[in-house]
Enzyme design. Structure first.
Site, PDB file in Angstrom:
ATOM      1  N   VAL A  24       0.835  -1.210   0.000  1.00 32.06           N
ATOM      2  CA  VAL A  24       0.000   0.000   0.000  1.00 32.06           C
ATOM      3  C   VAL A  24       0.869   1.259   0.000  1.00 32.06           C
ATOM      4  O   VAL A  24       2.023   1.237   0.411  1.00 32.06           O
ATOM      5  CB  VAL A  24      -1.001   0.038   1.193  1.00 32.06           C
ATOM      6  CG1 VAL A  24      -1.957  -1.147   1.152  1.00 32.06           C
ATOM      7  CG2 VAL A  24      -0.278   0.108   2.530  1.00 32.06           C
ATOM      8  N   ASP A  25       0.258   2.347  -0.491  1.00 30.05           N
ATOM      9  CA  ASP A  25       0.977   3.626  -0.554  1.00 30.05           C
ATOM     10  C   ASP A  25       0.541   4.588   0.538  1.00 30.05           C
ATOM     11  O   ASP A  25       1.168   5.618   0.770  1.00 30.05           O
ATOM     12  CB  ASP A  25       0.700   4.300  -1.915  1.00 30.05           C
ATOM     13  CG  ASP A  25       1.175   3.419  -3.051  1.00 30.05           C
ATOM     14  OD1 ASP A  25       2.296   2.890  -2.944  1.00 30.05           O
ATOM     15  OD2 ASP A  25       0.407   3.212  -4.017  1.00 30.05           O
TER      16      ASP A  25
END
Ligand code: PLP
Ligand code: CA
Length: 305
Positions: A24-25
């Site tokens: 995830v970012d």
């Protein structure tokens, strides 16, 4: 999903944590129970946030507690020694004002507020006029025959947030605004049943205040805080993110985890707040996060390998 591979709720393994961080970012953190408990920062949180920032992750902090504005929360983060940017904070007080702004609320109209100063400060920033707030109200006892409460017909929305100064006057005023004007909006910052004002017991949450107005008007509110998706839309737009790039970390199943699931995010429950492992794993629980951990700093283990 980035983390659990659809295997259902389980305690995050080291591999899960590494996959989660790689996958995830952006992390959206609930505040009370994840970042702090009351007025103390939870052990290991500063180091964990530093680690995630060093990896280039976007961090966002979301709270259903409407008593403070984003500016008020910035002060709280700073006083706890946490370095946060103002645009990383999404409080339900802001969500209420941002929602009205997003629907182009007619600035010649007014809002009646049951709630504390957080909502008032956010409405000011959007140039929206209001009545009510913590100091509002007068005695409504020993009514004489024929006595009548006036209300301002320019009120086009009622916002109900957590209000430790709620009284019968405010309930009647909000009821009149909604009942006498079928076009008047009814907005709730959140419907949390309980809050943890002290760690000694559970205290009645904003669900009790929203419930008073639902009970007297028979109208259902438009909820802008978790688990509704309004704040998520804002966050995704502002940071240019898709749901699959985001992980929601929270301590509460019916607000945080549901918010993440409604939005298609990876979800991670921490046991440092209101939910116990026993409640999570109980057969009566219907909300299953992808993963769970004791506390946020469990993620630090993923860095040391
Ligand atoms: N509402 C109130 C009044 C609270 O005191 C709290 C927690 O302290 C909450 C809501 C929940 O906040 P959060 O969404 O950060 O867990
Ligand atoms: Ca929480």
């Amino acid at each position: 999903k980035a983390a659990a591979g659809g295997q259902g709720t389980r305690r995050a393994t080291l591999e899960d944590k590494m996959k989660l961080i790689d996958g995830v970012d952006c992390f959206i953190f609930d505040c009370d129970g994840v970042i702090w408990r009351g007025d103390s920062v939870i052990e290991g949180v500063p180091e964990t946030l530093d680690m995630l920032r060093a990896l280039g992750k976007k961090l966002v902090f979301v709270t259903n507690n409407s008593t403070k504005s984003r500016k008020g929360y910035l002060g709280k983060f700073t006083s706890l020694g946490l370095n946060i940017n103002a645009e990383e904070i999404y409080s339900s007080s802001y969500a209420a004002a941002a929602y009205l702004d997003s629907i182009k609320f007619d600035r010649s109209k007014k809002v009646y507020v049951i709630g504390e100063t957080g909502i008032l400060e956010e409405l000011d920033l959007k140039g929206i006029k209001y009545l009510g707030g913590p100091g509002d109200g007068q005695k409504v006892v020993n009514l004489k025959p024929g006595e009548y409460m006036e209300h301002d017909e320019d009120v086009a929305a009622v916002i109900v947030g957590f209000d430790r100064y709620i009284n019968y006057y405010k309930i009647q005023y909000a009821t009149l605004c909604i009942r006498e004007n079928p076009g008047c909006m009814f907005i709730a910052t959140n419907r949390d049943a309980v809050t943890h004002l002290t760690d000694a017991q559970e205290w009645a949450g904003n669900g009790s205040m929203v419930g008073a107005i639902v009970g007297s008007t028979k109208r259902e509110p438009h909820v802008v805080g978790k688990p509704s998706g309004f704040m998520l839309q804002n966050i995704a737009e502002q940071f240019n993110l898709k749901p699959e790039q985001i992980c929601m970390v929270g301590d509460r199943l019916d607000t945080d985890i549901l918010f993440g699931q409604n939005g298609g995010l990876t979800t991670c429950l921490v046991l440092s707040g209101v939910t116990t492992e026993e409640q999570l794993l109980s057969p009566s629980n219907e909300v299953h996060p992808d993963l769970y951990m004791s506390q946020l700093s469990d993620l630090l283990a993923a860095k040391q390998t």
